[in-house]
Write a protein that holds these residues in place. Structure first.
Motif, PDB file in Angstrom:
ATOM      1  N   PRO A 569       2.603  -3.058  11.870  1.00 42.52           N
ATOM      2  CA  PRO A 569       1.602  -3.644  10.978  1.00 42.52           C
ATOM      3  C   PRO A 569       1.787  -3.142   9.551  1.00 42.52           C
ATOM      4  O   PRO A 569       2.252  -2.026   9.323  1.00 42.52           O
ATOM      5  N   ILE A 570       1.428  -3.980   8.599  1.00 44.04           N
ATOM      6  CA  ILE A 570       1.515  -3.614   7.177  1.00 44.04           C
ATOM      7  C   ILE A 570       0.235  -4.075   6.474  1.00 44.04           C
ATOM      8  O   ILE A 570      -0.186  -5.220   6.656  1.00 44.04           O
ATOM      9  N   LYS A 571      -0.357  -3.199   5.714  1.00 45.90           N
ATOM     10  CA  LYS A 571      -1.508  -3.545   4.902  1.00 45.90           C
ATOM     11  C   LYS A 571      -1.045  -3.748   3.473  1.00 45.90           C
ATOM     12  O   LYS A 571      -0.706  -2.804   2.763  1.00 45.90           O
ATOM     13  N   ILE A 572      -1.039  -4.996   3.034  1.00 49.88           N
ATOM     14  CA  ILE A 572      -0.577  -5.304   1.681  1.00 49.88           C
ATOM     15  C   ILE A 572      -1.679  -5.044   0.657  1.00 49.88           C
ATOM     16  O   ILE A 572      -1.424  -4.548  -0.434  1.00 49.88           O
ATOM     17  N   SER A 573      -2.896  -5.372   1.021  1.00 44.70           N
ATOM     18  CA  SER A 573      -4.031  -5.088   0.149  1.00 44.70           C
ATOM     19  C   SER A 573      -5.267  -4.950   1.030  1.00 44.70           C
ATOM     20  O   SER A 573      -5.181  -5.048   2.256  1.00 44.70           O
ATOM     21  N   LYS A 574      -6.404  -4.736   0.421  1.00 40.13           N
ATOM     22  CA  LYS A 574      -7.632  -4.599   1.185  1.00 40.13           C
ATOM     23  C   LYS A 574      -7.977  -5.881   1.928  1.00 40.13           C
ATOM     24  O   LYS A 574      -8.694  -5.844   2.934  1.00 40.13           O
ATOM     25  N   TRP A 575      -7.471  -7.015   1.446  1.00 38.76           N
ATOM     26  CA  TRP A 575      -7.863  -8.295   2.054  1.00 38.76           C
ATOM     27  C   TRP A 575      -6.700  -9.007   2.752  1.00 38.76           C
ATOM     28  O   TRP A 575      -6.874 -10.115   3.261  1.00 38.76           O
ATOM     29  N   TRP A 576      -5.528  -8.384   2.820  1.00 39.39           N
ATOM     30  CA  TRP A 576      -4.361  -9.050   3.413  1.00 39.39           C
ATOM     31  C   TRP A 576      -3.614  -8.071   4.315  1.00 39.39           C
ATOM     32  O   TRP A 576      -3.094  -7.058   3.867  1.00 39.39           O
TER      33      TRP A 576
END
Length: 723
Positions: A569-576
């Motif tokens: 998993p990767i969190k690109i931003s707080k909303w993506w």
């Protein structure tokens, strides 16, 4: 074409982001301190997302409740589609490791449902009800040897007194609609817990089949089939959980499931000469079916615990009765002349009794476990065919009618040991299973008796370097007995010229498997290698004189297989958020067929991309894409396919009301296309299509003051095979 390209670009993009994680973190470490520097998406920051993945003795454990990846999923069946290592096919069949059908557990115990019941149950369960899902692709010897894999669904723990209720409703809309409704009520006192589950499902599902076959006389035959299934299902479950005292607990669960289905199958055989300029024959067939299934189940369990000693007893009774009446008519389409007409009447009864006792004792850091189990299975199948004669009278057809009975008794036992040495966990076990079976095809007077004892060891070791790094290794030996339908020597028709027949002489298969798993934070990589002997499979036989294509069952000598899986998993931003899964498969089966031996090495892969967008005002949007490469076996090529789903979710009234809307398989691209490899034997191409392109509306509502957890539903290995 553009959809495939878009999926591929998204997958490459996620891989690029993953490989660049450390570099990007280093480059933007200074800008993390500055609010202005993260104001735009052009300055992407890869941040470590919360730990939604962990390992338990080498098995992936996924958090479900509160996990953004599953927030828009309408039910647990859709959650499983997005779970690493799990595949859900077009008919909602669940597989792990590429092709293994796992047992489904609820809170550590297997559920007692048929395949159709299980699918309805999983669709009635919302993600908010589930704490975690554990995927065990290499179970130890303390589990039934039939379980090549286990998916353990852990419900959220609720202990408050009082009553609680929940309603879950799903409506699937395509060319027709299908509705699922589930109402759950529970009441908890200091000592006794009561629960009631009511379900009602109804609607229509569609299936289409197309085939192109070049016959031995060089004619070209096109087969088309259209199936419409109008089903109605009622479910009721009653349970009582009684806590005698702090050491003793007893529970009883009774259930009933009743299904009625009216199905119509329309087909045609359109045959022309080699250059397709002259019609040879054009026939049409009709096959209306009326089907009933009644299931009754009873489960009792008792547990005793004192200090480090535990004892558990589990007893199960299952009764399944199937009734089916069919009409088969075959006519010449241009003239409407009746060519053949026959009727069938099927009665199938299955009775299963099981009982098992498990004990465990903890001594210091070591735990010793042992258990015994007995199961008794009886099944009786009777099918009668009557054919319309030349004098317009229906006459008993002894060539297709049959009576088949099967009795099976299994004695099993196991011993298991586990101990933790600082960061190292060791587990070892040994299981025995003695099988006694008698199958009797009464009409053809064929009796097959078997009595065999098998020893099945297992071993695993796991080492935790720190909170971010885990490594595990496991080995197991498993047995797979043929399911009752595989043994049943009856004809099951797809069309007047296409049917399959069971084989009462099938042998059980055995699998030796080794698995290694490594986790770094939320990145998980697993590698499995193994060998299966006496592989059970079906193979086609074509008769060039009658143009009949039948599928028969047999055992192959062996197959070698391997699987490599990776998820990150990767969190690109707080909303993506992005979650990527990649799996590669290898299969090498030794297949004697007719007068030749085929031993092809098949490589294929599967890629999934799950993107979650958390929007203002509590809305969540999910885009899920899945691509499966070309695959197959030594006889058939299976063409590539893909699917793309989009869904949106919103919670209301302090999360008591949850609404979701999904559009699944938006490009209608998930049909299955097969082609026979060896044209010198048979030139055959076929396509299976299911109505998986659908709009799904889901609503769940929780009410009441308690959060008491409902009683577990039990299932046994033999009930898994009663399908």
């Amino acid at each position: 074409m553009y959809a495939k390209l878009w999926i591929f670009i998204l997958l490459l993009f996620s891989l690029f982001l993953a490989k660049s994680q450390e570099i990007l973190n280093a480059k933007v470490s200074d800008s993390i301190q500055q609010k202005d520097s993260i104001a735009t998406i052009s300055e992407v920051i890869i941040q470590s997302s919360r730990r939604d993945v962990k390992l338990n003795e080498g098995n992936i454990v996924m958090n479900v409740s509160g996990n953004k990846d599953f927030k828009t999923s309408t039910n647990i069946l859709e959650v499983l589609r997005k779970t690493p290592g799990v595949t859900v096919d077009s008919e909602d069949g669940i597989f792990i490791g590429g092709r293994m059908s796992p047992a489904i557990f609820i809170n550590g115990k297997p559920v007692v449902m048929s395949s159709q019941e299980l699918q309805s149950y999983l669709r009635s369960m919302s993600p908010e009800m589930v704490e975690s899902i554990e995927v065990n692709t290499n179970p130890s010897s303390k589990y039934d040897a039939e379980f090549k894999g286990i998916i353990d669904i852990r419900l959220k723990k609720n202990t408050n007194l009082g009553w609680k209720g929940s309603y879950v409703g799903n409506t699937s809309i395509n060319r027709f609609s299908y509705r699922e409704n589930s109402l759950s009520l529970s009441y908890n006192t200091e000592k006794i817990g009561y629960n009631l589950l009511l379900g009602y499902n109804n609607g229509i599902s569609i299936y289409r089949y197309n085939a192109l076959q070049r016959l031995a006389n060089t004619n070209v035959m096109r087969t088309q089939a259209y199936q419409k299934d109008d089903a109605e299902v009622y479910t009721i479950q009653l349970g009582v959980d009684y806590k005698l005292n702090d050491k003793n607990r007893v529970g009883v669960n009774v259930r009933g499931n009743f299904r009625e289905s009216d199905r119509i199958r329309l087909g045609s055989l359109y045959t022309v000469n080699k250059d397709e300029t002259q019609l040879v024959f054009n026939t049409e067939s009709k096959n209306p079916t009326n089907y009933f299934q009644d299931n009754y189940g009873l489960a009792t369990d008792y547990s005793f615990q004192h200090k480090n000693f535990k004892l558990n007893f589990l007893g199960n009774y299952l009764s399944v009765e199937n009734k089916q009446k069919d009409d088969f008519t075959n006519s010449d389409k241009p003239t409407s002349q009746l060519l053949s007409y026959w009727k069938s009447d099927l009665l199938n009864k299955i009775r299963i009794y099981t009982g098992q006792v498990d004990i465990s004792q903890k001594i210091g850091d070591a735990t010793f476990e042992a258990g015994v189990k007995f199961s008794d299975t009886n099944t009786n199948n009777m099918i009668r065919y009557d054919t319309l004669s030349v004098n317009k009278q229906f006459v008993f057809d002894p060539t297709r009618s049959n009576q088949f009975s099967y009795q099976e008794k299994i004695w099993a036992g196991y011993w298991a040991y586990s101990q933790k040495f600082n960061k190292l966990q060791i587990n070892a076990g040994l299981r025995f299973e003695n099988t006694q079976s008698v199958s009797h095809a009464v009409t053809i007077d064929s009796v097959v008796s078997r009595n065999y004892l098998k020893w099945l060891p297992s071993f695993s070791a796991s080492y935790s370097f720190n909170k971010s790094n885990e490594l595990s290794f496991s080995y197991s030996r498993k047995i797979t007995r043929p399911v009752f339908s595989q043994l049943n020597p009856f004809r099951f028709y797809f069309s007047p010229l296409n049917y399959w027949i069971g084989n009462p002489y099938l042998q059980p298969s055995f699998t030796n498997q080794i698995k290694a798993t490594y986790r770094y934070k939320n990145w998980v990589t697993a590698f499995t290698i193994g060998k299966e002997t006496d592989v059970m499979t079906r193979y086609p036989i074509y008769n060039p004189e009658t143009n009949v294509l039948e599928y028969l069952g047999t055992n192959l000598p062996y197959r070698n297989f391997a699987t490599a899986e990776m998820s990150f998993p990767i969190k690109i931003s707080k909303w993506w958020n992005i979650n990527t899964q990649i799996a590669g498969y290898y299969n090498h089966e030794f297949r004697p067929y007719l007068d030749e031996v085929f031993a092809l090495k098949i490589y294929n892969y599967e890629m999934r991309l799950n993107q979650v967008f958390s929007l203002p005002k509590g809305y969540t949007i999910n885009i899920f894409a899945n691509y499966e490469s070309k695959t197959g076996n030594s006889l058939y090529i299976i063409k590539p396919r893909y699917t793309v789903d989009i869904s949106v979710q919103k919670a209301w009234f302090d999360n008591k009301l949850n609404t979701k809307m999904s559009f699944n398989n938006i490009f209608d691209s998930y049909d299955q296309r097969l082609e026979f490899r060896h044209k010198q034997i048979m030139d055959n191409r076929l396509t299976h299509w299911w109505d998986t392109q659908k709009l799904i509306l889901s609503l769940s509502y929780n009410f009441g003051s308690s959060k008491y957890q409902t009683k577990d539903i039990q299932k046994t290995e033999e009930e898994n095979r009663a399908r």
